[in-house]
Scaffold this motif. Structure first.
Motif, mmCIF file in Angstrom:
data_model
loop_
_atom_site.group_PDB
_atom_site.id
_atom_site.type_symbol
_atom_site.label_atom_id
_atom_site.label_comp_id
_atom_site.label_asym_id
_atom_site.label_seq_id
_atom_site.Cartn_x
_atom_site.Cartn_y
_atom_site.Cartn_z
ATOM 1 N N UNK A 82 0.839 -1.207 0.000
ATOM 2 C CA UNK A 82 0.000 0.000 0.000
ATOM 3 C C UNK A 82 0.867 1.247 0.000
ATOM 4 N N UNK A 83 1.902 1.235 0.819
ATOM 5 C CA UNK A 83 2.779 2.402 0.906
ATOM 6 C C UNK A 83 3.482 2.667 -0.416
ATOM 7 N N UNK A 84 3.999 1.608 -1.036
ATOM 8 C CA UNK A 84 4.705 1.795 -2.311
ATOM 9 C C UNK A 84 3.767 2.311 -3.394
ATOM 10 N N UNK A 85 2.581 1.748 -3.487
ATOM 11 C CA UNK A 85 1.644 2.182 -4.525
ATOM 12 C C UNK A 85 1.189 3.619 -4.311
ATOM 13 N N UNK A 86 1.032 4.031 -3.068
ATOM 14 C CA UNK A 86 0.575 5.393 -2.817
ATOM 15 C C UNK A 86 1.669 6.423 -3.056
ATOM 16 N N UNK A 87 2.915 6.101 -2.696
ATOM 17 C CA UNK A 87 4.014 7.015 -3.012
ATOM 18 C C UNK A 87 4.204 7.089 -4.520
ATOM 19 N N UNK A 88 4.125 5.943 -5.185
ATOM 20 C CA UNK A 88 4.205 5.930 -6.647
ATOM 21 C C UNK A 88 3.127 6.830 -7.241
ATOM 22 N N UNK A 89 1.895 6.701 -6.763
ATOM 23 C CA UNK A 89 0.794 7.507 -7.289
ATOM 24 C C UNK A 89 1.051 8.993 -7.088
ATOM 25 N N UNK A 121 -2.685 5.569 -18.651
ATOM 26 C CA UNK A 121 -3.996 4.997 -18.362
ATOM 27 C C UNK A 121 -3.858 3.593 -17.785
ATOM 28 N N UNK A 122 -2.993 2.786 -18.397
ATOM 29 C CA UNK A 122 -2.810 1.419 -17.927
ATOM 30 C C UNK A 122 -2.232 1.359 -16.533
ATOM 31 N N UNK A 123 -1.235 2.209 -16.255
ATOM 32 C CA UNK A 123 -0.577 2.147 -14.954
ATOM 33 C C UNK A 123 -1.488 2.667 -13.848
ATOM 34 N N UNK A 124 -2.329 3.635 -14.149
ATOM 35 C CA UNK A 124 -3.272 4.114 -13.135
ATOM 36 C C UNK A 124 -4.292 3.031 -12.784
ATOM 37 N N UNK A 130 -4.079 -2.607 -7.533
ATOM 38 C CA UNK A 130 -3.136 -3.072 -6.516
ATOM 39 C C UNK A 130 -3.506 -2.570 -5.125
ATOM 40 N N UNK A 131 -3.913 -1.314 -5.052
ATOM 41 C CA UNK A 131 -4.315 -0.752 -3.760
ATOM 42 C C UNK A 131 -5.546 -1.459 -3.207
ATOM 43 N N UNK A 132 -6.491 -1.761 -4.079
ATOM 44 C CA UNK A 132 -7.685 -2.471 -3.613
ATOM 45 C C UNK A 132 -7.313 -3.852 -3.068
ATOM 46 N N UNK A 133 -6.401 -4.532 -3.773
ATOM 47 C CA UNK A 133 -5.975 -5.854 -3.307
ATOM 48 C C UNK A 133 -5.230 -5.751 -1.986
ATOM 49 N N UNK A 150 -12.724 4.052 -1.886
ATOM 50 C CA UNK A 150 -12.156 2.995 -2.725
ATOM 51 C C UNK A 150 -11.214 3.597 -3.776
ATOM 52 N N UNK A 151 -10.008 3.040 -3.905
ATOM 53 C CA UNK A 151 -9.064 3.571 -4.909
ATOM 54 C C UNK A 151 -9.561 3.335 -6.328
ATOM 55 N N UNK A 152 -9.461 4.362 -7.142
ATOM 56 C CA UNK A 152 -9.765 4.272 -8.573
ATOM 57 C C UNK A 152 -8.676 4.993 -9.344
ATOM 58 N N UNK A 153 -8.687 4.801 -10.657
ATOM 59 C CA UNK A 153 -7.718 5.507 -11.490
ATOM 60 C C UNK A 153 -7.876 7.009 -11.368
ATOM 61 N N UNK A 154 -9.093 7.466 -11.090
ATOM 62 C CA UNK A 154 -9.371 8.902 -11.040
ATOM 63 C C UNK A 154 -8.918 9.552 -9.734
ATOM 64 N N UNK A 155 -8.906 8.808 -8.633
ATOM 65 C CA UNK A 155 -8.617 9.450 -7.349
ATOM 66 C C UNK A 155 -7.288 9.038 -6.729
ATOM 67 N N UNK A 156 -6.546 8.138 -7.382
ATOM 68 C CA UNK A 156 -5.370 7.585 -6.706
ATOM 69 C C UNK A 156 -4.274 8.628 -6.487
#
Length: 410
Positions: A82-89, A121-124, A130-133, A150-156
């Protein structure tokens, strides 16, 4: 050898000029001119190689020792993921805001906008998934990286910014390192996307018949090793022995020339014994780009047939990994029609890179496994760093409940 294909020739040329004193506003010393003339053939070779690849000038490396929490269970994996995906985002959003300056930012003359759009688009979508999982392990919304939205491509990107802003002091050293890591890593990926499809690379698929691992089940990975086999008793032998001792499997993408060299000094039976329990795929006859190679079909077909006749494949299909990830739609379609597949990767260890030490190489892979949560890891059995990295990765996967894909079932 992988290095030449991932060198920026213009960068090397500038470095060569600096070393030889050619940037100074004076008449060059005759010895400098002579040295430069001797270097020109090498520069020409590297220049030709760079037209086939898109390697960054600075590579993202990580330091897992800065992560302030344990990483010894599946719950630990999800928290770190979760931490890695959120910093990446968060970093992705900051860099995406600089889109108008991409040519200078990425060091390219032109940007292929459609490829960049496809990648973004694909990476978002992937990071939101990944965040949902990773949030399935959350016990409460207040836990790090959890929340009610809930994480989405639009709000991540917004979620990433809020996560970074709310981290406590115990995370700050890791955050500084991680933010730098993803600033460089996102630039690596954006640069490949900006140049795609000239040259092609692992950054985007060309169509059906290509495997990247990005759509595999959560927590499932595959180890792959390019450029072998090495001479007897060297890297390939050591690595296979390690994998067999740990009951692990990987795909070894061999070069036809290296295979023939080893075969000429040993026997088919010894090669079969060497790779027993592992899988073998084709990396072509020579380590050259196959994207614009007029004669690609003969060496690809020949190397695949050689692997099959020697009884080395170990999988249901003979897999092909194009050097540098560079291939053409025609090659992919032909291979699919022959019952084969192009296998790319989504986690590049950079183990070939002389500027990256063994520890940071391994930490880079662990970090990207936490980020992507699935996929194909690229190593080279001709480079020594793999022997430090693989045991650590096997331990990491065992402790955190990850699984390795059985290559024989591919």
């Amino acid at each position: 050898m992988r290095l030449p294909g991932h060198v920026d020739a213009e960068y090397l040329y500038e470095k060569m000029k600096q070393k030889l004193g050619q940037n100074r506003p004076r008449t060059p010393h005759p010895m400098n001119l002579r040295s430069l003339s001797l270097a020109l053939p090498l520069l020409a070779l590297l220049s030709g190689a760079s037209s086939r690849a898109a390697g960054p000038k600075e590579v993202a490396v990580a330091d897992r020792s800065l992560w302030p929490r344990p990483l010894r269970s599946s719950q630990d994996f999800d928290l770190a993921s979760r931490a890695e995906n959120l910093v990446f985002a968060h970093v992705l959003g900051e860099l995406e805001a600089q889109a108008e300056g991409f040519p200078a930012l990425l060091g390219v003359k032109q940007v292929h906008d459609e490829s960049v759009r496809r990648w973004l688009e694909g990476v978002k979508d992937t990071v939101a998934r990944n965040l949902r999982a990773a949030r399935t392990a959350c016990g409460a919304p207040s836990e790090p990286g959890c929340g009610a939205e809930e994480p989405t491509a639009a709000n991540l990107v917004r979620l990433g910014g809020a996560f970074v802003a709310g981290l406590g002091p115990e995370y700050q050293a890791w955050l500084a390192m991680d933010s730098r890591f993803y600033t460089l890593y996102v630039k690596e990926q954006l640069r490949l996307a900006a140049l795609f499809p000239s040259p092609t690379s692992e950054i985007l698929p060309l169509g059906p018949g290509e495997v990247t691992g990005s759509d595999w089940p959560d927590r499932q990975f595959l180890l792959t090793f390019d450029d072998g086999p090495t001479p007897a008793g060297k890297g390939t032998d050591r690595l296979v022995a390690l994998l067999n001792a740990r009951e692990a499997k990987g795909v070894f993408f061999v070069l036809g020339d290296a295979l023939e060299t080893r075969l000429g000094r040993t026997s088919a039976a010894s090669l079969q014994a060497l790779y027993q329990g592992q899988c073998v795929g084709s990396h072509g006859q020579r380590h050259v780009s196959h994207q614009k190679l007029a004669t690609w079909k003969e060496p690809v077909e020949g190397s695949r047939e050689r692997i099959s006749t020697l009884g080395l494949a170990g999988s249901r299909k003979v897999l092909f990994r194009p050097p540098y990830g560079q291939r053409s739609p025609e090659l992919t379609r032909w291979l699919s029609g022959q019952g084969g597949e192009v296998m790319l990767w989504n986690i590049d260890s950079q183990d070939w890179n002389a500027t990256v030490a063994p520890g940071p190489t391994t930490d880079r892979v662990v970090t990207l496994m936490l980020l992507w949560r699935r996929g194909i890891v690229l190593f080279h059995d001709v480079h020594d760093k793999v022997h430090e990295a693989v045991p650590r990765l096997l331990d990491f996967a065992r402790d955190t409940g990850l699984t390795w894909k059985d290559c024989s079932a591919l």
